[in-house]
Design a protein around this motif. Structure first.
Motif, PDB file in Angstrom:
ATOM      1  N   GLY A 153     -70.325-118.456  41.096  1.00 30.34           N
ATOM      2  CA  GLY A 153     -69.109-118.671  41.880  1.00 30.34           C
ATOM      3  C   GLY A 153     -68.709-117.412  42.628  1.00 30.34           C
ATOM      4  N   CYS A 154     -68.806-116.256  41.955  1.00 36.07           N
ATOM      5  CA  CYS A 154     -68.444-114.993  42.608  1.00 36.07           C
ATOM      6  C   CYS A 154     -69.368-114.736  43.798  1.00 36.07           C
ATOM      7  CB  CYS A 154     -68.542-113.824  41.617  1.00 36.07           C
ATOM      8  SG  CYS A 154     -67.297-113.933  40.337  1.00 36.07           S
ATOM      9  N   ASP A 155     -70.662-114.981  43.593  1.00 37.50           N
ATOM     10  CA  ASP A 155     -71.616-114.778  44.701  1.00 37.50           C
ATOM     11  C   ASP A 155     -71.267-115.711  45.868  1.00 37.50           C
ATOM     12  OD1 ASP A 155     -72.930-112.929  43.247  1.00 37.50           O
ATOM     13  OD2 ASP A 155     -74.498-114.307  42.508  1.00 37.50           O
ATOM     14  N   TYR A 156     -70.932-116.961  45.538  1.00 30.56           N
ATOM     15  CA  TYR A 156     -70.592-117.942  46.584  1.00 30.56           C
ATOM     16  C   TYR A 156     -69.366-117.472  47.363  1.00 30.56           C
ATOM     17  CZ  TYR A 156     -69.199-122.403  48.715  1.00 30.56           C
ATOM     18  OH  TYR A 156     -68.828-123.389  49.597  1.00 30.56           O
ATOM     19  N   ILE A 157     -68.331-117.048  46.639  1.00 34.14           N
ATOM     20  CA  ILE A 157     -67.083-116.605  47.294  1.00 34.14           C
ATOM     21  C   ILE A 157     -67.378-115.473  48.271  1.00 34.14           C
ATOM     22  CG2 ILE A 157     -64.873-115.399  46.869  1.00 34.14           C
ATOM     23  CD1 ILE A 157     -64.630-117.109  44.286  1.00 34.14           C
ATOM     24  N   LYS A 158     -68.190-114.504  47.846  1.00 36.87           N
ATOM     25  CA  LYS A 158     -68.463-113.322  48.691  1.00 36.87           C
ATOM     26  C   LYS A 158     -69.205-113.694  49.973  1.00 36.87           C
ATOM     27  CE  LYS A 158     -69.538-110.811  44.808  1.00 36.87           C
ATOM     28  NZ  LYS A 158     -70.322-109.865  44.073  1.00 36.87           N
ATOM     29  N   GLN A 159     -69.864-114.844  49.948  1.00 39.57           N
ATOM     30  CA  GLN A 159     -70.612-115.250  51.158  1.00 39.57           C
ATOM     31  C   GLN A 159     -69.779-116.083  52.134  1.00 39.57           C
ATOM     32  OE1 GLN A 159     -73.836-117.367  49.374  1.00 39.57           O
ATOM     33  NE2 GLN A 159     -74.580-115.510  48.365  1.00 39.57           N
TER      34      GLN A 159
END
Ligand code: AMP
Ligand code: GLY
Length: 429
Positions: A135-141
């Motif tokens: 989820g964190c990776d998704y948010i940053k993108q």
């Protein structure tokens, strides 16, 4: 017929007033109701989620129709409770089954449902605890701003719009790993931010056909010019000046019809209200959220503009004969201005005397109660949102002026209301 209305806010006072106008309404009971509903029927001091006690009251008072105002009992399965009980299942019941109420009760369910049925909505992904890093990776993108939504019911507080990644990641962690919204945040929907202007569309459906009720726009922020903290709603207007035939047609074809077809295909029992929270972007409608009930304070402008007999309309909803009904709408504009307790939506006091509310319902101005109670002969505040003054006018801003004039005659210590409901549609407010 005898009718039981469940709920106790401004929406329910408005519904009680409209039900009571009908010659088809014999005895009206409101559960738990407020000081306003007590003038129209009998308030029953029972919790809205105590289904056993509600069932007993229905039998005791020989109720023929049950109308559910708020989402909580619906999401918790009041419809299913009634349908599984031999003595209660034949009643006319307005409200969806628990599985269908997931349209409001679970944002993840609603988003997946919209995608399955081609209803336009912002792109998203959902994450649970064990998918935190993903989820964190998704948010940053994703581009900013980005919208985080607790999956479950969170009393209108579960949506956070984040303008930078630090805020987004910290809110994401608070929700998912530190129970910021309790169980409601065990799953989080991360959604693209939509720009445009918001409005709300309401239907009644009998599971096959539907009728469109007057549309509305609400004002959620506590401060004028839509600033400050989010509230349950500080006011609402109807009609929405930019809602024209072309937009209506798009909303019916792309949103309402596919939603109803989807409910039918998925065998989700739905006889009741659907509230579509929409964003209109360059003339194109997108769904922000579904609610399985009417809005509050939108109801305070929608029902006063509805000319039909409300009991007849609800009876047709429960009977499956809505296709025979034509909705008739008052051409006048309506605006409701909500008077709240000082400090709301933060901490506020209750039990404060209210003065000047005796006039109640007049031809052009209707004073609906939200959080009120009687102690002896004295009307007292009993909540954050206390009263909603609805008035008619030749335009929404004219209606707002009338509502404010009337509200100025009512007072309680700390009373506050916005003076700019409908401000986008006039430069004179
Ligand atoms: P909800 O609790 O779903 O009603 O969301 C609360 C408010 O957040 C909405 O009324 C919108 O103002 C805003 N909101 C929710 N989702 C979005 C989105 N995808 N884009 C922009 N604003 C949104
Ligand atoms: N006024 C917004 C709602 O009822 O959800």
């Amino acid at each position: 017929m005898n009718i039981l209305l469940i709920g106790g806010g401004g929406r329910e006072h408005t519904m009680a007033w409209k039900l009571n106008e009908s010659p088809l309404c014999d005895k009206l009971f409101i559960l738990p109701g407020n000081a306003g509903t007590a003038t129209l029927g009998v308030n029953l001091p029972i919790s809205i989620t105590n289904f056993e006690a509600i069932g007993e009251a229905v039998l005791k008072y020989e109720i023929n129709m049950v109308v559910v105002g708020p989402e909580e009992p619906l999401v918790k399965g009041i419809y299913d409770f009634f349908k599984q009980d031999e003595g209660l299942k034949k009643l006319l019941f307005i409200g969806p089954s628990a599985n269908a109420a997931l349209l409001e009760g679970s944002k993840a369910f609603a988003k997946a449902f919209m995608n399955r049925h081609g209803v336009p909505t912002a792109s998203y992904k959902q994450f649970s605890k064990n998918e935190f890093d993903e989820g964190c990776d998704y948010i940053k993108q994703q581009p900013l701003p980005i919208v985080l939504k607790a999956d479950g019911l969170a009393a209108g507080k579960g949506v956070i719009i984040c303008n930078n990644y630090i805020e987004a990641l910290s809110e994401f962690e608070l929700m998912l790993l530190h129970s910021k919204f309790g169980r409601a945040g065990e799953r989080v929907v991360v959604e693209a931010f939509l720009t445009g202007i918001e409005m709300s569309v309401f239907i009644l459906t009998d599971g096959n056909s539907f009728v469109l009720l007057p549309e509305a726009k609400d004002y959620k922020r506590v401060g004028e010019g839509e600033t400050g903290l989010n509230t349950g709603g500080m006011g609402a207007i109807s009609p929405v000046p930019f809602f024209n035939e072309a937009l209506k047609e798009k909303i019916v074809q792309r949103i309402i019809q596919p939603t109803l077809d989807g409910l039918r295909k998925e065998k989700l029992d739905y006889k009741g209200f659907i509230f579509f929270g929409l964003m209109i972007s360059d003339g194109e409608p997108w769904v922000i959220e579904y609610n399985c009930r009417m809005g509050d304070p939108e109801t305070e402008v929608v029902l006063p503009r509805l000319k039909n007999d409300f009991v007849e309309l609800l009876k047709a909803t429960a009977d499956g004969t809505l296709h025979k009904i034509d909705v008739k709408t008052d051409f006048r504009a309506a605006s409701t201005v909500v008077a709240v307790s000082g400090g709301y939506p933060g901490k506020y006091k209750s039990g404060i005397p209210i003065y000047g509310a005796e006039g109640g319902m007049q031809e052009n101005a209707l004073l609906f109660h939200s959080g009120t109670k009687m102690e002896g002969e004295q009307l007292l505040t009993n909540g954050g949102r206390v009263l909603a003054m609805t008035a008619f006018g030749s335009s929404v801003t004219d209606a707002t002026k009338h509502a404010m004039d009337k509200l100025a005659k009512v007072s309680f210590e700390g009373m506050y209301f916005r003076r700019d409901i409908g401000f986008e549609f006039s430069d004179s407010l």
